[in-house]
Design a protein around this motif. Structure first.
Motif, PDB file in Angstrom:
ATOM      1  N   VAL A  31       0.854  -1.183   0.000  1.00 46.08           N
ATOM      2  CA  VAL A  31       0.000   0.000   0.000  1.00 46.08           C
ATOM      3  C   VAL A  31       0.892   1.236   0.000  1.00 46.08           C
ATOM      4  O   VAL A  31       1.813   1.344   0.824  1.00 46.08           O
ATOM      5  CB  VAL A  31      -0.945   0.015   1.226  1.00 46.08           C
ATOM      6  CG1 VAL A  31      -1.623   1.384   1.368  1.00 46.08           C
ATOM      7  CG2 VAL A  31      -1.998  -1.076   1.082  1.00 46.08           C
ATOM      8  N   GLY A  32       0.645   2.124  -0.962  1.00 48.83           N
ATOM      9  CA  GLY A  32       1.335   3.405  -0.993  1.00 48.83           C
ATOM     10  C   GLY A  32       0.398   4.473  -0.472  1.00 48.83           C
ATOM     11  O   GLY A  32      -0.766   4.512  -0.867  1.00 48.83           O
ATOM     12  N   ILE A  33       0.915   5.326   0.427  1.00 46.80           N
ATOM     13  CA  ILE A  33       0.092   6.415   0.961  1.00 46.80           C
ATOM     14  C   ILE A  33       0.798   7.745   0.702  1.00 46.80           C
ATOM     15  O   ILE A  33       1.849   8.033   1.278  1.00 46.80           O
ATOM     16  CB  ILE A  33      -0.172   6.260   2.477  1.00 46.80           C
ATOM     17  CG1 ILE A  33      -0.725   4.860   2.788  1.00 46.80           C
ATOM     18  CG2 ILE A  33      -1.149   7.336   2.949  1.00 46.80           C
ATOM     19  CD1 ILE A  33      -1.078   4.644   4.259  1.00 46.80           C
ATOM     20  N   GLY A  96       4.090   1.989   2.484  1.00 44.03           N
ATOM     21  CA  GLY A  96       5.047   3.074   2.317  1.00 44.03           C
ATOM     22  C   GLY A  96       4.316   4.402   2.354  1.00 44.03           C
ATOM     23  O   GLY A  96       3.255   4.543   1.754  1.00 44.03           O
ATOM     24  N   ILE A  97       4.881   5.367   3.087  1.00 47.01           N
ATOM     25  CA  ILE A  97       4.230   6.661   3.254  1.00 47.01           C
ATOM     26  C   ILE A  97       5.179   7.770   2.807  1.00 47.01           C
ATOM     27  O   ILE A  97       6.345   7.797   3.210  1.00 47.01           O
ATOM     28  CB  ILE A  97       3.843   6.897   4.731  1.00 47.01           C
ATOM     29  CG1 ILE A  97       2.879   5.803   5.207  1.00 47.01           C
ATOM     30  CG2 ILE A  97       3.228   8.287   4.935  1.00 47.01           C
ATOM     31  CD1 ILE A  97       2.601   5.836   6.704  1.00 47.01           C
ATOM     32  N   GLY A  98       4.685   8.673   1.975  1.00 45.99           N
ATOM     33  CA  GLY A  98       5.449   9.858   1.596  1.00 45.99           C
ATOM     34  C   GLY A  98       4.805  11.070   2.235  1.00 45.99           C
ATOM     35  O   GLY A  98       3.636  11.352   1.991  1.00 45.99           O
ATOM     36  N   CYS A 338       5.451   5.706  -3.135  1.00 45.76           N
ATOM     37  CA  CYS A 338       5.309   5.317  -1.721  1.00 45.76           C
ATOM     38  C   CYS A 338       5.274   3.797  -1.596  1.00 45.76           C
ATOM     39  O   CYS A 338       5.941   3.211  -0.733  1.00 45.76           O
ATOM     40  CB  CYS A 338       4.041   5.929  -1.130  1.00 45.76           C
ATOM     41  SG  CYS A 338       4.117   7.730  -1.005  1.00 45.76           S
ATOM     42  N   ALA A 339       4.500   3.152  -2.461  1.00 44.94           N
ATOM     43  CA  ALA A 339       4.442   1.688  -2.429  1.00 44.94           C
ATOM     44  C   ALA A 339       5.821   1.097  -2.731  1.00 44.94           C
ATOM     45  O   ALA A 339       6.220   0.088  -2.137  1.00 44.94           O
ATOM     46  CB  ALA A 339       3.412   1.182  -3.435  1.00 44.94           C
ATOM     47  N   ALA A 340       6.562   1.742  -3.632  1.00 49.14           N
ATOM     48  CA  ALA A 340       7.898   1.243  -3.983  1.00 49.14           C
ATOM     49  C   ALA A 340       8.823   1.220  -2.769  1.00 49.14           C
ATOM     50  O   ALA A 340       9.692   0.356  -2.651  1.00 49.14           O
ATOM     51  CB  ALA A 340       8.506   2.085  -5.109  1.00 49.14           C
TER      52      ALA A 340
END
Lengths: 346, 346
Positions: A31-33, A96-98, A338-340
């Motif tokens: 999950v990318g956030i 992953g969170i940006g 973010c997911a990366a």
């Protein structure tokens, strides 16, 4: 040298291409956030870099860490995922969170988010792992975009790249030996503050910082000032009397249509970028500088003068061995990047 | 993470300190060759970074690769070493060479030496290994100095450092995760060409390059121009009528004695350096910037205004977490750094 995670991912993507009729159900997912000042966007992204499902919520409606984590929990079912640790752990490899501000990637820690109240000194990765039971990585939003672009976009073919994003702010990320380089304290890559003029515009961060010349506001203000001074331009009819409502997109469209003033504005933006890019090239000698963000959508009216000025400001030993390319991922770069961050370690 | 070679060397040096009465005969040794435009200096250096024996020859008396390699062979006995491969191989772990020009470290290859005729496209490491039978590393002279300073000097306590050398030219080397970073094509670290003014002084390498403002000639010319214009200064008596014979050392001495013009000249040099250093800090966030070379000997008249201007041009998040320090190795930095290139892999 062991193959880097980027090479591994690239190979996986390439292998996947050969059998692209296969179901995607068996691909790893994360999950990318993309934690924005206005909106928080979420996506379920597979190891090929494809966003399979998306959701979002207004950041202001979930003020502070507790409410924000609860809003993430509420959004996960919209991605077809559970928000119960036991189940979620089997569905994804991580989150992953940006975040828009100063973060410490090693500790998954947020020092401060400039435009989001209530986010000082938050150990976000720990908080997320306690709630969701999956590994969580936290980085600043520009590093996350750089990670996405370098894993799944233009940068995937390079080992040494510099990623620059042009928008309200100007930020960057560095790829060195196939890994995002974060510097001694996780804050490297602040390309917007690289000085292009020792006697230039002063900001809280210093003197002559690139962002003061090529950030959205600087671009609009340059065009607006010329219009107020009576300069002829196709832009005059738009927002007449309130030129500050112009956007970089308006100016880029006028430049593409041949408007002399708009072309001059982009030539100046290109000159400023070329000055900073030449410094970056002499310092780091990357294989490519990748330019993303809204202003990069301007296309040839930006990239043509940019390459011309850069050639004028670099030795051929450097210019001939470095590409300058627009980013490839577009609007989804944020969540995919973010997911990366999470996929890179899976 | 495995201990880096720097940590290993440092530990070795520290252990060695505890038993410093021990004979040095058992320490690993390498030959460092500082290949200068005027003089080629050689030293036998042990793994503690101590030069145990030295020799030299005028570079012009050994023109071109064949004569130069023969001159090196003739000099080795002056270092107490054999020039026969079978014996030399037991005496040293390798040879490191720092050359004044563009080199390819990976291939041990010299593209071109700007001020030394007859050195275009020379596979020097291969030539040396064929003649002497020991592993040879070739790098540019500034990277070699950076390597020495980071292994045995100020940089040994840091993992992320930028080394800058101030002299006729201005060069640099980058330490990233404890290793010299050379960029995509072995030419990174050209700090002398980082631009500090988008409309500044033009050179073959670009516009506004730092070296055009703080190289020896620029410093002298700035003082000389003020003197010619009639400015009062203690410097007036020296070389009266031929102010271009002034040296940065003269000007530094006058500044240290309180001469207003000389202090102004160094304040301007510090301002230019601070502009470039701020850009480097925002881009790479090193733990330290190490300043070496002749001009750095000026001491507080350089470093005091340098720190002041840098504080004015950096966010505290960066300024408070970065040291600026003079180099420690002094005149021997060249040969010791060259030897460090070979010792690092032994």
């Amino acid at each position: 040298m062991r193959p880097s995670i980027f090479q591994t991912l690239e190979k996986a993507a390439s292998d996947a291409g050969k059998r692209n009729t296969m179901a995607t159900a068996n691909l790893k997912k994360a999950v990318g956030i993309d934690f924005g000042g206005t909106e928080t966007k979420l996506a379920r992204v597979n190891e090929r870099g494809k966003a399979e499902a998306a959701a979002s919520f207004p950041t202001a409606e979930a003020p502070g860490p507790d409410a924000w984590i609860a809003a993430v929990a509420a959004a996960l079912p919209q991605l077809g995922l559970s928000n119960e640790p036991e189940t979620l752990r089997r569905e994804i490899v991580g989150i992953g969170i940006g975040a828009p501000g100063f973060t410490d990637f090693e500790r998954g820690y947020i020092y401060d988010l400039t435009n989001v109240p209530g986010w000082k000194a938050v150990p976000l990765a720990d908080r997320m792992e306690a709630r969701f039971g999956v590994r969580t990585r936290v980085d600043n939003d520009v590093n996350a975009m750089a990670m996405g672009e370098c894993t799944f976009g233009v940068g995937r073919l390079y080992q040494h790249a510099v990623f620059v994003t042009l928008g309200t702010g100007v930020g960057g990320g560095l790829l060195i030996h196939n890994r995002i380089y974060r510097g001694a304290h996780s804050m490297a890559g602040e390309i917007g503050h690289v000085s292009i003029d020792l006697n230039g515009i002063r900001s809280p961060q210093g003197v002559g910082g690139l962002e003061q010349y090529v950030g959205n506001r600087a671009i609009v203000e340059r065009a607006a000032a010329a219009l107020r001074a009576g300069r002829a331009s196709a832009l005059r009819e738009r927002y007449a009397g309130d030129f500050s409502r112009l956007t970089p997109r308006d100016i880029a469209a006028a430049a593409t249509a041949g408007d002399a003033l708009a072309l001059e504005v982009f030539d100046f933006v290109a000159l400023c970028l070329a000055t900073a890019f030449a410094s970056i090239a002499y310092l780091l000698q990357p294989q490519v500088i990748i330019v993303g963000g809204g202003v990069a959508q301007a296309g040839p009216v930006l990239f043509d003068p940019l390459r011309r000025h850069l050639k004028d400001r670099l030795s051929p030993l450097f210019y001939d061995r470095m590409d300058v390319r627009p980013a490839a991922l577009g609007a989804a770069a944020g969540v995919i990047g973010c997911a990366a961050l999470a996929l890179a370690e899976s």
